[in-house]
Enzyme design. Structure first.
Site: not given
Ligand code: NDP
Ligand code: 8X3
Length: 250
Positions: A138, A151
């Site tokens: 990501s 995260y």
């Protein structure tokens, strides 16, 4: 000869779109996820184009990962492409208010789950002396944002694991591609905000977010590149996005 891809997180979003684009490209599919009914639905739809099979397991459960992938027939074990896509964010908030169950879900799923799947599939690729692993990281793995530290850490780990895999596996004819998407409209925000639809919708307000097909296109490009080419790392942001948290909204 047709290739076989094992895709984790194929029940929704980027994984599902990748399954669809691989099917259009004639790549046979091992579709993985926890929701068997969704796997069945996707498998039924794509089985008119390619061979499909489904495996329902939680990537956090190393016994299930080994058991389910190990249960594939010898033909299905001839995997050419592994797409390590399963993962999610859980919660968005400061560390001192963090829910440790959310942290466990992200570290165990996004990091350890990816490793468990890879540990079982890599020997199958090594046996055949070829293959391609695509890890879905990501932009959050490259740029940390406030309230998302765990995260972001899980995705930074994916970036490092991609590098480590490439260093270990290139000599064995196995390519490794790291894909780092920006804001993609999937079930991601609904999961992050625990089913709160209005909060999830706000994430994509006022701009044209990436669609899962945009990421699937890049993955297909990477796995179709000629043997002399390794697509090592792809970062894809939305048209209105210049960094993880910088999005120009109307
Ligand atoms: P979705 O929520 O739409 O899809 C997540 C997929 O992962 C589902 O198929 C889900 O299947 C599967 N999954 C989640 N946890 C587990 C688990 N413990 N075991 C097995 N399967 C699991 O989100 P996206 O498509 O957006 O996410 C796919 C990947 O892309 C994730 O790794 C995410 O971090 C990454 N990503 C997403 C971005 C975005 O903005 N959407 C941007 C950058 C990266 P099931 O529930 O059936 O198990
Ligand atoms: C998902 C993208 O920036 O919302 O990985 O974390 S972000």
């Amino acid at each position: 000869m047709s290739r076989i891809a094992l895709i984790t997180g194929a029940t929704s979003g980027i994984g599902k779109a990748t399954a669809e684009s691989f099917a259009d490209a004639g790549i046979d599919l091992i579709l993985c996820g926890r929701r068997q009914e969704k796997l069945d639905e996707i498998s039924r739809k794509l089985s008119s184009k390619v061979k499909t099979t489904t495996l329902s397991f939680d990537v956090r459960d190393k016994g299930s990962v080994a058991g389910m992938i190990g249960s594939l027939s010898d033909d299905w074990k001839e995997i050419d492409i592994l797409v390590n896509n399963a993962g999610n964010a859980h919660g968005l908030g400061p560390l001192d208010e963090g829910d440790t169950d959310d942290w466990d879900a992200m570290i165990d799923g996004n990091v350890k789950g990816l490793l468990y799947v890879s540990k079982v599939v890599i020997p199958l690729l090594l046996e055949r002396g070829k293959g391609h692993i695509v890890n879905i990281s990501s932009i959050a793995g490259k740029q940390t944002y406030a309230n998302g530290a765990v995260y972001c850490a899980s995705k930074a780990a994916v970036e490092v694991i991609s590098e480590g895999m490439r260093l270990e596996l290139t000599q064995h004819g196995i390519k490794v591609t790291n894909v780092a998407p920006g804001a993609v409209e999937t079930e991601f925000s609904l999961v992050r905000f625990k089913g709160d639809e209005s909060r999830a919708e706000k994430v994509y307000d006022g701009f044209d977010p990436l669609q899962p097909e945009d990421i699937a296109d890049a993955i297909l490009y990477a796995v179709n590149a000629p043997g002399r080419v390794t697509i090592a790392d792809i970062t894809i942001l939305a048209g209105a996005q210049s960094a993880a948290t910088v999005i120009h909204r109307k």
